[in-house]
Enzyme design. Structure first.
Site, mmCIF file in Angstrom:
data_model
loop_
_atom_site.group_PDB
_atom_site.id
_atom_site.type_symbol
_atom_site.label_atom_id
_atom_site.label_comp_id
_atom_site.label_asym_id
_atom_site.label_seq_id
_atom_site.Cartn_x
_atom_site.Cartn_y
_atom_site.Cartn_z
ATOM 1 N N ASP A 1 0.864 -1.188 0.000
ATOM 2 C CA ASP A 1 0.000 0.000 0.000
ATOM 3 C C ASP A 1 0.896 1.232 0.000
ATOM 4 O O ASP A 1 1.987 1.224 0.575
ATOM 5 C CB ASP A 1 -0.912 0.015 1.231
ATOM 6 C CG ASP A 1 -2.130 0.916 1.039
ATOM 7 O OD1 ASP A 1 -3.256 0.386 0.994
ATOM 8 O OD2 ASP A 1 -1.970 2.148 0.927
ATOM 9 N N TYR B 1 -11.178 8.254 -13.360
ATOM 10 C CA TYR B 1 -11.711 7.079 -12.660
ATOM 11 C C TYR B 1 -12.509 6.206 -13.625
ATOM 12 O O TYR B 1 -12.327 4.988 -13.684
ATOM 13 C CB TYR B 1 -12.581 7.521 -11.482
ATOM 14 C CG TYR B 1 -12.981 6.401 -10.567
ATOM 15 C CD1 TYR B 1 -12.157 6.004 -9.524
ATOM 16 C CD2 TYR B 1 -14.186 5.728 -10.743
ATOM 17 C CE1 TYR B 1 -12.516 4.959 -8.671
ATOM 18 C CE2 TYR B 1 -14.559 4.687 -9.911
ATOM 19 C CZ TYR B 1 -13.725 4.312 -8.871
ATOM 20 O OH TYR B 1 -14.083 3.271 -8.045
#
Length: 289
Positions: free
Chosen positions: A50, A189
């Protein structure tokens, strides 16, 4: 998270992935953390990565190093092992380093969950061009780099494996609902989540001879910090047509990250052994609207 902690204290609930290894991006919280814990409960060891940092194009607080530490704790409570590293999925070499460390520790790699994502559609920063380039970088390029980092090891598995890409209902329909809600972030997106369907089909076709199955999952709204935050609440209030477009056909509680995890288990596990090349809506009928 209460459910995850409670299950973890009593150990694994099954062993369908006993001694298998899964590589998960975006694992510090939300869907990625839920997947890591659930796969561990079924016997898998976990390689987790991450960013654990903030991108200027994102209006809500992103995951922290402490979040990744909590994922480590929850996985270890199941009795399984985890290698967790900070890294940017836009950095192909860094992903290769993380995979190499995990494979050195666990000896193999069976599954990939390409999950890392951002939602740069809210706030003033959504109108900066970096919102578009960051979205493409994380959720399209980053997915490709994730799979490429894992493939050399996966291709050595005589029994094949499985790759699942986290797309979105926005892989089938636009985030923008009108001129007023249009932004660089919304475009990025939408484009990225559509684009990974093409990547999924590319890899599903190319890797079939090695018995590596590749699918994408398309959730609607999931109760994670990426969705449930002040910035996104403001965006919905400002653009009611967006809020209406995200309302599913089925009524009931909002989908939880653990609900998505069960689909990931299905696609990677024995029950999903005949599935590849599938773009699976997990949206309570949202994309039927």
């Amino acid at each position: 998270m209460a459910d995850q902690s409670a299950r973890g204290e009593s150990g694994s609930t099954g062993d369908i992935f006993r001694d298998k290894v899964v590589f998960i991006t975006g694992a510090a919280r939300g869907q990625g953390r839920a997947h890591a814990v659930r796969f561990a409960e079924e016997g898998a060891d976990v390689i987790a990565v991450d960013l654990c940092d903030q991108l200027d194009s994102v209006a809500y607080p992103m995951a922290t190093p402490e979040d990744l530490d909590e994922t480590v704790t929850l996985v270890e409570k199941t009795g399984r092992r985890i290698v967790a590293e900070r890294g940017d999925v836009r950095d192909r070499e860094r992903l290769a380093e993380v995979v190499a460390r995990g494979v050195a520790e666990f000896g193999r790699l069976d599954f990939v969950i390409a999950n890392a994502g951002i939602l740069p559609a809210a706030g003033e920063q959504a109108h900066d061009i970096t919102a578009f380039t960051d979205a493409i970088g994380v959720m399209l390029n980053g997915v490709y780099f994730t799979i490429e980092a894992a493939l050399p090891t996966m291709l050595r598995n005589p029994d094949g494996g499985a790759i699942v890409i986290t797309s979105s209902a926005a892989g089938f329909k636009s985030v923008s609902t009108d001129l007023d809600s249009m932004s660089h972030g919304a475009a990025g997106y939408t484009a990225a989540k559509h684009g990974v369907v093409g990547l999924m089909r590319h890899f599903a076709t190319s890797l079939a001879e090695k018995n590596i199955r590749v699918n994408s999952v398309h959730p609607g709204g999931v109760a994670t910090p990426m969705v449930l935050n002040e910035a996104m609440a403001g965006f919905v209030a400002e653009h009611p047509s967006f809020g209406e477009s995200q309302r599913p056909l089925l009524t009931g509680p909002m989908m939880e990250a653990e609900d998505v995890s069960e689909t990931m288990l299905y696609l990677c596990g024995p029950a999903g052994r005949h599935l590849t090349g599938v773009a699976l809506p997990l949206d309570a009928g949202l994309t039927l609207k």
